[in-house]
Structure formats: structure tokens, C-alpha cells
Design an enzyme around this catalytic site. Structure first.
Site, PDB file in Angstrom:
ATOM      1  N   PHE A   2       7.970  51.587  14.224  1.00  0.00           N
ATOM      2  CA  PHE A   2       9.191  51.089  14.856  1.00  0.00           C
ATOM      3  C   PHE A   2      10.153  52.235  15.156  1.00  0.00           C
ATOM      4  O   PHE A   2      10.417  53.071  14.285  1.00  0.00           O
ATOM      5  CB  PHE A   2       9.935  50.107  13.939  1.00  0.00           C
ATOM      6  N   ASP A   3      10.652  52.262  16.370  1.00  0.00           N
ATOM      7  CA  ASP A   3      11.848  53.048  16.645  1.00  0.00           C
ATOM      8  C   ASP A   3      13.018  52.286  16.017  1.00  0.00           C
ATOM      9  O   ASP A   3      12.956  51.064  15.884  1.00  0.00           O
ATOM     10  CB  ASP A   3      12.034  53.180  18.160  1.00  0.00           C
TER      11      ASP A   3
END
Length: 641
Positions: free
Chosen positions: A336-337
Site C-alpha cells: 500500500f502507498d
């Protein structure tokens, strides 16, 4: 948007369908005559029936068989033995051995199965036409004198202004210049609740005004709206074949000639070995040819994939091809960013702490009066917060404003020196102990001092998306437990967000190329890695992941084009929904292919052993199998966000 295209002609009204209906009716009539007749009828070589029932059944077989005969001849000409060849041989063979009931049954029922498959494919494709039809054909363009004229929506260009009233659809992507309204954006973003829109907000073509009035300036030409891009991408996705579909097609090409050869051997070898009559073994061979038809096997994958893609698109998830549907179903790890993906991507004031007898509203009034002269994101967040509290700071006299990049701002407010900024701006000044606590929570903190006295702290943070907890929990319920956060932010800030979501592994301070290396390393450790990002900065990492998923892609052409999967709305609930679509499609693909193969194999063995009739081969091996895999595939459409 271009003028909506006409929906494709229903497969139930084509010439093929009409022949199928006539063949079916004649088959039923002929079979009833046969059943009501007291005369026993036995098959035999070249016993073409001339009685009324026989003639009706022969007509049924020939009319229904016309759906296959021309294609079979073309196949023979190019040495391609496909299902049309198999059915043609089976129909003619049944007539030659005096079994017109079976011949008519093969022609009528197999035609119906083909019609059922065509309808399933048409239903999936029709979803695209429904998307196209969402855009209105007319629009009210605003004239230079303030009046308006009705124009064709497809003539709108960037810069045009349009007016939209309650109950009308937005004709173009654009920015709101005037008015307020609740807008139903479910057609583009999948959001089930109307979103409030006002001056400066973005709206999309095809969305619906629930109430209020809007004047919108077009940001793009008609034909290049977000809705247009969705339609184009879904069409492209439907045309891309999944790996399993390509495998099944290759398998069917080899399978059909092999089974045809076995059927021929079944007809010829046993009679030569005095194992029975030639008529009996010829009938068994014909039955094997009917069983061999791979239509249910071939249709299982495309119907499932197309249903998955179109159903997801209707809920605001663009999956750009069958291979990505399958890969989504095989995901076992997620990267995940942080900013803009797990968080809202914008700073907001979380704490206002004052001391020395100061009043919180007075401190905010002073700070907002100074910060409204700055373009820094922190300044804008503070000004927005003060405005939300209806604090009047426009009347405050500010002089000698100076921005000090990397430190903060300085100004004189009503004659007193005011400094607002980072701790490195206040050397030699005693700072409040709460500062360390706020920083430990991963918050960005602005210190406020008048002359040399600190009067307050204003903490800001990028807030976690409200649906993030449930989305991560849902992914875990779907069997995805390995997760990592990749961010360019500070370790302390990233860790604070990750701890709230239960994400153990965090890699902070990463540049775009560092994220790529992290994904490559993560893929070595896990099979099936997806990455969620929010746009162009994450594009390199999204490209190297097994499945790149972009967040909030509505209105961002670059984001839509970059990722394998695009979540059109800023709603993380779309993420587990997309994974569920992939997992359901993958399970159904395996089940449908397994069902078709198992049914074909068992019927083939039964045909050779003389335990399966021509009629039961058609009913079970073709109509039944095709209906089963088609109805099974449609279950994907029941999934909801």
C-alpha cells in the site's frame, strides 16, 4: 460524450433464433405424433421416413441444422473440425440410420444451447451499451449574454459552460462555477450515496443531479470524458482473452479432432471384430460426436470473465482485461502507498493547544490572518479549519509578512511580532512538552509565538480514510494477511498510520525507484502481489506488481491508463470488492471448466458403452452443460460493494 449507440440486436430475434424456434416446434410436434402412433418404429440403414411424423422431424432437423451446415462446409474446406462439423455429421448420421427424432433433437436443442450462449455474451456486452446511454443527448449551453441554448451534448468542447437542473444528467466533465447540488455519482465512482457539489468541485458526465442547480465549465471535449474512457477501457478489456481462455481454445482445437478420431474408430473397429452390429456401433459413434462438442467448455471462460468485468465496472471498478481478473483472484499479498491511498491525502487540523492564558479562537484568528498570505499546504489547512469555525480573521491587520522556506512564516499582527513554524525556527525558546507527544503521534506541528513567548501549538495530520479499517479487515477475511506500507513519508508518521490498521511491515522515506525495488523484493517472497497507489508517482511500482491498483482514478486519465485495476471513487471499500470479484471469477472458472470436462468424460464413456442415447447426450452434454456454466457465471453479478 458522443451520441449513445443503439443497443446490439437481441440474439433472441436473429435469423438463427427464428430457425431454432421453428425447428423446436416441429421437433415437439413430430415427437408427439411419434409418441401417439401405435406403429412401432425401428431404425436401420438408409431408412428415410416418409410418414407425416417422419417428414415433420426431418424438416425440424434440416431447418435447425441450417445453423451449422454452412459453417461446417467452410470448416471442412479449411480442414478445421469444429463443433459445427460434429453437429452436422451427427444430424445427417441420425437421419441416415432412421432416427429422425434424435436428428431433430440434436438440431433443435443444440441450436437452443448456442442461442443461450449468445444471449449470455450479449447480456454482458449490453452493460457497455447501458453505460453509453447514461450520458444525455442534449445540454444547455450558456451564451455570452447569460442566456442559454439547447445543443447536442456531443458538440460540447472544453471551456463551454452548461447549466444542469434537478433530475438532469451532467453532459460533460467539468468544474462547478455556481450553485450547489447533491450528485448521484454511482455510474462513475460506484458511490451509493449522492455527493454534495459546490463551487470548485469536479463533476462527471453521466452523473445525476438529485437536487439543486449547477453551472459547470467543461474541462474536456465531449468524447473524452471519464465515462467515455470507462466505456473504451471496458470494451478493450472484454476483447482481451484471459490465459485460461487461450488454454481452453488450444485444448479444444486438439481435443475435437482426437475425439472425432475415437468416434470413427468406435464406428469401424468393433463391427470388424464381430463385437456387435455396425448400426449399433455407428449410433454409439454418433453419440460420442455429440458428446465431444466442446461448446460448454469453450463458453465457460469468456462468459465468466465478461460478467466479472462488466459487473465490476457498474460498481466503479475498472478491470482492464481477463488476465487481470484471474490475477486478482490469486493475490496473496498487498503493498500500500500511504498518502492518498490509505489516507485522504490532505492535511487537516487535529489539535489546537494553547497556553499562558491565551484563547484558542484568538490564537486561530491570529494564525489564520497570517497564513492566508501563504501558499503552503499547512497554511491552507489552518485557514480552512478557522473558516470552518467561522472565525473572522479578514479584519486583522497584518504587516511585514515574510515566508521562510523550511522554517515557517513571520509577520507583524497589530504591531506584535508573530512567528509560526517548525521547532528549528525557535532556537533558544522554551518549547511546550506536549510538542514531543504530538510528534510521537506522527503529526506535523506548527508552533505559534508572539514576540518570544510561545502561545500555542497547532497539530495537523493526513487523516486515515474512514473506511480503511474495514477494508483492511475485509482483505484479511479474504485470506490476504501479508501487507506492507510503502511511503515517502517519515518513519514516525508512517508507523502511526500502519499501527492503526494493524499493518506490521513499514518501509518509509522511499523514492519512486525505491518503491519499485521494494515490490520486486516482495514478489520474490510472495506469489501474487498487488499494489494500491494513487496516481502517477506510484506508476513505476504499480507496473512491476502482479496487479497494479490505482485509487480514486475518476477524472484522472493518467491514473486510469497506468493501472491494471482502477478504483474510480475515493472509497477503499472498492478494494476488497475488486478482490472478491477476482476470487469469485477464479473459483467459477475452475468449477465450470471442471464440470464441463467431467460431464463430457462421463458421457463419452457412457456413449462408447452404449449407455447414453443421442437425445440424452444433447440434453446433458450440451444444453445442460451450457446452461449450467452460463447460469453459474452470472452469480458474479450478485456481488455488492
Amino acid at each position: 460524450m458522443s451520441k449513445p449507440t443503439r443497443p446490439a440486436h437481441s440474439p433472441w430475434r436473429t435469423a438463427t433464433a427464428i430457425r431454432t424456434y421453428i425447428s423446436g416446434v416441429l421437433w415437439v410436434i413430430g415427437a408427439l405424433f411419434e409418441w401417439l402412433s401405435d406403429v412401432p418404429v425401428e431404425g436401420g440403414w438408409l431408412q428415410i421416413r416418409a410418414d407425416p411424423a417422419g417428414l415433420v422431424l426431418v424438416a425440424s432437423a434440416l431447418i435447425g441444422g441450417h445453423n451449422f451446415f454452412p459453417k461446417a462446409l467452410r470448416g471442412v474446406r479449411y480442414l478445421r473440425l469444429d463443433m459445427n462439423f460434429l453437429m452436422t455429421v451427427a444430424i445427417i448420421g441420425a437421419l441416415l440410420i432412421g432416427e429422425p427424432v434424435e436428428a431433430a433433437a440434436i438440431a433443435a436443442l443444440f441450436s437452443f444451447a448456442e442461442l443461450l450462449e449468445a444471449a449470455a455474451v450479449s447480456r454482458a456486452r449490453r452493460s457497455i451499451e447501458e453505460l453509453v446511454a447514461l450520458a444525455p443527448e442534449k445540454a444547455r449551453r450558456v451564451l455570452p449574454d447569460g442566456g442559454e441554448e439547447e445543443v447536442v451534448a456531443s458538440t460540447l468542447r472544453a471551456g463551454d459552460r452548461v447549466r444542469i437542473r434537478p433530475g438532469e444528467k451532467v453532459p460533460i466533465d467539468g468544474t462547478v462555477l455556481d450553485g450547489t447540488s447533491a450528485v448521484d455519482q454511482s455510474t462513475v465512482t460506484g458511490e451509493s450515496v449522492p455527493v454534495s457539489k459546490g463551487r470548485g468541485d469536479q463533476v462527471f458526465a453521466g452523473t445525476l443531479l438529485s437536487e439543486g442547480f449547477l453551472e459547470v465549465e467543461a474541462s474536456t471535449d465531449s468524447g473524452n470524458t471519464t465515462l467515455d474512457r470507462i466505456v473504451r477501457l471496458v470494451r478493450q478489456a472484454q476483447s482481451q482473452r484471459a490465459p485460461s481462455e487461450r488454454f481452453i481454445e488450444r485444448f479444444a482445437k486438439a481435443y475435437t479432432p482426437v475425439v472425432t478420431g475415437i468416434a470413427v474408430l468406435t464406428m469401424l473397429v468393433p463391427p470388424l471384430m464381430d463385437m456387435g452390429t455396425s448400426l449399433d456401433w455407428f449410433t454409439r459413434g454418433l453419440t460420442l460426436l455429440v458428446v465431444a462438442c466442446p461448446c460448454a467448455l469453450v463458453i465457460a471462460t469468456p462468459v465468466t470473465i465478461m460478467t466479472a468485468i462488466t459487473s465490476a465496472a457498474r460498481h466503479g471498478v475498472l478491470i482492464k482485461g481477463g488476465k487481470h481478473v484471474e490475477k486478482l483472484g490469486a493475490i496473496c499479498a498487498f503493498a500500500f502507498d500511504k498518502t492518498g491511498s490509505l489516507t485522504e491525502g490532505r492535511l487537516a487540523v487535529t489539535d489546537v493547544i494553547v497556553g499562558g492564558g491565551a484563547n484558542a479562537r484568538d490564537v486561530l484568528r491570529t494564525v489564520a490572518a497570517v497564513e492566508k498570505r501563504s501558499e503552503h499546504p499547512l497554511a491552507k489547512a489552518i485557514v480552512a479549519y478557522a473558516s470552518g469555525l467561522r472565525i473572522d480573521f479578514d479584519s486583522v491587520r497584518v504587516a511585514d509578512f515574510e515566508a521562510r522556506p523550511g522554517y515557517g512564516v513571520v509577520a507583524r499582527v497589530e504591531g506584535q511580532l508573530v512567528r509560526i513554524g517548525k521547532p528549528n525556527m525557535f532556537e533558544g525558546v522554551s518549547l511546550p512538552p506536549r510538542l514531543a507527544d504530538l510528534q510521537g503521534e506522527g503529526k506535523t506541528t506548527a508552533i505559534v509565538a508572539v514576540e518570544d513567548r510561545v502561545i500555542g501549538l497547532i497539530a495537523l495530520a493526513d487523516r486515515l480514510r474512514p473506511e480503511a479499517h474495514n477494508a483492511i479487515a475485509e482483505l484479511r477475511r479474504l485470506g490476504i494477511h501479508d501487507m506492507v506500507m510503502l511511503t515517502g513519508d517519515h518513519e514516525r508518521v508512517a508507523r502511526h498510520i500502519a499501527d492503526q490498521l494493524g499493518i506490521v511491515e513499514v518501509r518509509a522515506g522511499l523514492l519512486p525507484e525505491d518503491k519499485v525495488n521494494a515490490i520486486v523484493e516482495y514478489r520474490r517472497e510472495h506469489e501474487g502481489v498487488a499494489m494500491l497507489g494513487d496516481g502517477v508517482n506510484d506508476a513505476p511500482a504499480l507496473a512491476v506488481a502482479d496487479v497494479g491498483i490505482v485509487m480514486g482514478a475518476a477524472g484522472s486519465p493518467a491514473s486510469i491508463e497506468t493501472a491494471d485495476v482502477a478504483l474510480m471513487g475515493d472509497d477503499l471499500r472498492l478494494l476488497p470488492y475488486a478482490v472478491r470479484v477476482g476470487q469469485r471469477a477464479r473459483r467459477l472458472l475452475r468449477f465450470n471448466v471442471g464440470l464441463a470436462l467431467a460431464l463430457k468424460l462421463s458421457l463419452a464413456v457412457g456413449a462408447v458403452l452404449g449407455m447414453v442415447s443421442l437425445l440424452s447426450a444433447v440434453l446433458l452434454g450440451d444444453v445442460g452443460a451450457s446452461a449450467a456454466v452460463t447460469i453459474n457465471a452470472m452469480r458474479i453479478a450478485r456481488l455488492r460493494v
